[in-house]
Design a protein around this motif. Sequence first.
Motif, PDB file in Angstrom:
ATOM      1  N   TRP A 172       0.838  -1.212   0.000  1.00 26.04           N
ATOM      2  CA  TRP A 172       0.000   0.000   0.000  1.00 26.04           C
ATOM      3  C   TRP A 172       0.869   1.256   0.000  1.00 26.04           C
ATOM      4  N   ILE A 173       1.984   1.231   0.708  1.00 26.67           N
ATOM      5  CA  ILE A 173       2.893   2.376   0.705  1.00 26.67           C
ATOM      6  C   ILE A 173       3.469   2.582  -0.697  1.00 26.67           C
ATOM      7  N   ALA A 174       3.863   1.473  -1.344  1.00 21.59           N
ATOM      8  CA  ALA A 174       4.404   1.570  -2.707  1.00 21.59           C
ATOM      9  C   ALA A 174       3.356   2.105  -3.683  1.00 21.59           C
ATOM     10  N   TRP A 175       2.087   1.744  -3.474  1.00 25.15           N
ATOM     11  CA  TRP A 175       1.003   2.205  -4.342  1.00 25.15           C
ATOM     12  C   TRP A 175       0.545   3.632  -4.022  1.00 25.15           C
ATOM     13  N   ALA A 176       0.958   4.163  -2.866  1.00 20.49           N
ATOM     14  CA  ALA A 176       0.421   5.450  -2.397  1.00 20.49           C
ATOM     15  C   ALA A 176       0.594   6.609  -3.381  1.00 20.49           C
ATOM     16  N   PRO A 177       1.773   6.773  -4.022  1.00 22.05           N
ATOM     17  CA  PRO A 177       1.877   7.883  -4.985  1.00 22.05           C
ATOM     18  C   PRO A 177       0.914   7.720  -6.161  1.00 22.05           C
ATOM     19  N   PHE A 178       0.710   6.466  -6.591  1.00 24.12           N
ATOM     20  CA  PHE A 178      -0.161   6.174  -7.736  1.00 24.12           C
ATOM     21  C   PHE A 178      -1.633   6.385  -7.381  1.00 24.12           C
ATOM     22  N   VAL A 179      -2.110   5.670  -6.372  1.00 21.20           N
ATOM     23  CA  VAL A 179      -3.523   5.788  -5.969  1.00 21.20           C
ATOM     24  C   VAL A 179      -3.798   7.168  -5.378  1.00 21.20           C
ATOM     25  N   GLY A 180      -2.816   7.688  -4.621  1.00 19.15           N
ATOM     26  CA  GLY A 180      -2.991   9.012  -4.018  1.00 19.15           C
ATOM     27  C   GLY A 180      -3.196  10.092  -5.061  1.00 19.15           C
ATOM     28  N   THR A 181      -2.443  10.002  -6.164  1.00 22.88           N
ATOM     29  CA  THR A 181      -2.586  10.982  -7.251  1.00 22.88           C
ATOM     30  C   THR A 181      -3.979  10.902  -7.862  1.00 22.88           C
ATOM     31  N   PHE A 182      -4.483   9.677  -8.068  1.00 19.72           N
ATOM     32  CA  PHE A 182      -5.823   9.501  -8.645  1.00 19.72           C
ATOM     33  C   PHE A 182      -6.898  10.086  -7.720  1.00 19.72           C
ATOM     34  N   ILE A 183      -6.835   9.730  -6.446  1.00 15.73           N
ATOM     35  CA  ILE A 183      -7.843  10.220  -5.492  1.00 15.73           C
ATOM     36  C   ILE A 183      -7.773  11.738  -5.369  1.00 15.73           C
ATOM     37  N   ALA A 184      -6.550  12.274  -5.351  1.00 10.56           N
ATOM     38  CA  ALA A 184      -6.385  13.726  -5.243  1.00 10.56           C
ATOM     39  C   ALA A 184      -7.026  14.440  -6.425  1.00 10.56           C
ATOM     40  N   ARG A 185      -6.830  13.896  -7.632  1.00  9.45           N
ATOM     41  CA  ARG A 185      -7.331  14.560  -8.850  1.00  9.45           C
ATOM     42  C   ARG A 185      -8.848  14.677  -8.876  1.00  9.45           C
ATOM     43  N   VAL A 186      -9.563  13.748  -8.235  1.00 11.96           N
ATOM     44  CA  VAL A 186     -11.035  13.774  -8.285  1.00 11.96           C
ATOM     45  C   VAL A 186     -11.647  14.414  -7.045  1.00 11.96           C
ATOM     46  N   SER A 187     -10.798  14.984  -6.161  1.00 10.73           N
ATOM     47  CA  SER A 187     -11.305  15.451  -4.864  1.00 10.73           C
ATOM     48  C   SER A 187     -11.184  16.956  -4.660  1.00 10.73           C
ATOM     49  N   LYS A 188     -10.938  17.694  -5.725  1.00 12.95           N
ATOM     50  CA  LYS A 188     -10.864  19.146  -5.609  1.00 12.95           C
ATOM     51  C   LYS A 188     -12.178  19.705  -5.062  1.00 12.95           C
ATOM     52  N   GLY A 189     -12.076  20.639  -4.111  1.00 14.65           N
ATOM     53  CA  GLY A 189     -13.261  21.286  -3.570  1.00 14.65           C
ATOM     54  C   GLY A 189     -13.814  20.641  -2.310  1.00 14.65           C
ATOM     55  N   ARG A 190     -13.325  19.470  -1.942  1.00 12.70           N
ATOM     56  CA  ARG A 190     -13.787  18.808  -0.714  1.00 12.70           C
ATOM     57  C   ARG A 190     -13.064  19.408   0.488  1.00 12.70           C
ATOM     58  N   THR A 191     -13.703  19.354   1.651  1.00 13.95           N
ATOM     59  CA  THR A 191     -13.024  19.767   2.872  1.00 13.95           C
ATOM     60  C   THR A 191     -12.175  18.607   3.388  1.00 13.95           C
ATOM     61  N   VAL A 192     -11.222  18.931   4.237  1.00 12.41           N
ATOM     62  CA  VAL A 192     -10.340  17.906   4.800  1.00 12.41           C
ATOM     63  C   VAL A 192     -11.157  16.842   5.530  1.00 12.41           C
ATOM     64  N   ARG A 193     -12.141  17.280   6.316  1.00 12.74           N
ATOM     65  CA  ARG A 193     -12.948  16.334   7.106  1.00 12.74           C
ATOM     66  C   ARG A 193     -13.778  15.422   6.212  1.00 12.74           C
ATOM     67  N   THR A 229       9.389 -12.716  -5.664  1.00 10.49           N
ATOM     68  CA  THR A 229      10.249 -11.615  -6.106  1.00 10.49           C
ATOM     69  C   THR A 229       9.475 -10.302  -6.157  1.00 10.49           C
ATOM     70  N   MET A 230       8.210 -10.387  -6.557  1.00 15.79           N
ATOM     71  CA  MET A 230       7.367  -9.194  -6.561  1.00 15.79           C
ATOM     72  C   MET A 230       7.254  -8.617  -5.151  1.00 15.79           C
ATOM     73  N   GLN A 231       7.057  -9.497  -4.170  1.00 12.52           N
ATOM     74  CA  GLN A 231       6.951  -9.048  -2.785  1.00 12.52           C
ATOM     75  C   GLN A 231       8.226  -8.336  -2.346  1.00 12.52           C
ATOM     76  N   THR A 232       9.376  -8.902  -2.722  1.00 11.96           N
ATOM     77  CA  THR A 232      10.655  -8.299  -2.342  1.00 11.96           C
ATOM     78  C   THR A 232      10.804  -6.909  -2.931  1.00 11.96           C
ATOM     79  N   ALA A 233      10.505  -6.776  -4.215  1.00  2.00           N
ATOM     80  CA  ALA A 233      10.627  -5.482  -4.885  1.00  2.00           C
ATOM     81  C   ALA A 233       9.754  -4.431  -4.195  1.00  2.00           C
ATOM     82  N   ILE A 234       8.549  -4.822  -3.818  1.00  6.53           N
ATOM     83  CA  ILE A 234       7.631  -3.901  -3.155  1.00  6.53           C
ATOM     84  C   ILE A 234       8.149  -3.503  -1.779  1.00  6.53           C
TER      85      ILE A 234
END
Length: 500
Positions: free
Chosen positions: A318-339, A458-463
Amino acid sequence: MEKVSKVFWISIVMATVFVGWGVVAPDQLGEIMDKTKVFFLSSFGWFYQLSATFFLIFAIFLIFSKYGRIRLGADDDKPDFNRTTWFAMLFSAGMGIGLLFFGVSEPISHFASPPIGEGGTGEAAKVAMRYTYLHWGFHAWAIYAVIALVLAYYKFRKKQPGLMSVTLTPLLGKRSTGIIGTIIDVVAVFATIFGVAASLGLGAAQINSGLSYISNIPNDFSVQLIIIAIVTVLFILSAGTGLQKGIKFLSNANLVLAVILLILFLFIGPTRFVLDLFTTTLGSYIQNLPSMGLRLAPFNDENALWIQNWTIFYWAWWIAWAPFVGTFIARVSKGRTVREFMIAVLIIPTLVCAFWFAVFGGTGIYFEFFEGLDVSGQSLETVLFFVYQQLPLTGLLIIVTLMLITTFFVTSADSATFVLGMQTAHGSLDPPLFVKVTWGFFLSASAVVLMLSGGLNTMQTAIIVSAFPLTFVLIAMSFSILKDFNIEMKYNKKLKIKSK
């Protein structure tokens, strides 16, 4: 060419070395990866556990804090999407190849070999579901939510480029645009490559197993290589020929197909048992959340190994995916409050994932516990299709699943090429075509190399390895946004005093 940053060239050189190594000496790469995995899991399991817990506590803190009213955008910005559409997008962010690959395989694996107690019992079934919810629940979505929040805040409120390094300016000052900033962005690029490449490898393996179930196609590496090649052509075409509308259509169709599959699976399977199991285990998951999220079993080597191979691996993924998924979620969330943002991103995907696993995993457990079938004896990539054979409409279920995996494959890889392009082109929302195509090639090549040199292991190790330095970056981002939140609150307070 002027849009390309030095992060791109540094990352390309490093990715070329990795892929070349995997092609020339896959066995050697696999052996080194094995040793590296053992070292990181045994030495830093505590670090991943504490880090995942930190993100969950931080996310909950933001919900109840004074910063909850801050808007992700200008004060008068309205959300780009209504709540229903936004919730659907969060749901689609939570869906992916992983849910189909692990939907039955993870709960049934935990049922047969639980982290606590004897396998194959009613108690083991409840423990299995509880730990599956843990791996796909609040901790995972807290990591995504925090990173997405930081990226959205600096992009929409501070009008900064969508780069990880930029978000650390409050802590690093001008150094965030220097060598340190470059290192941070390279780390984010590699974590994204390995996180997404692992998913592509899982997807290829499961498409292959599904095809072998309905035809005489062999289930082996050569077929998986062909699958990856075909899908690579599809998502590179989509990235390079303006077919984004088609990808959006596929994403929406994917969501509909996923809901249909879930409902169909629920009602043709043991419905009452699944709903009872979901209700019971959701409650015990919430009740046992703190102890499960910090469990390492220092006095039991067998249990400790289980936690390392499952829980610690997931936190790293999940940490490795965070920049990828985080960017997607951020792009669709403009205008929302933090809460509003934190509540929605934490709760909705967690409940969707929990229900998905209760339906798929619960059905697998039902067939083994009550019908005596050897569900847990199947391989990870074939167990879903084995369960389909025990249900009516087997052919339809397999076809819908293969369509879902393929479209998840294409849309995930297509989105990943955009995110990698943005990260290596100064945060541009329109990265050059050759950059996206290049990253498309390296994503697929990395997936092939990981499969060739040891598969899932090997995938697990890379992650796990790529997520380690990124974890420090993500924690720093949390403190960075707190610093800017405090500055903003003090500034607003002064304005109110002056206006009086």
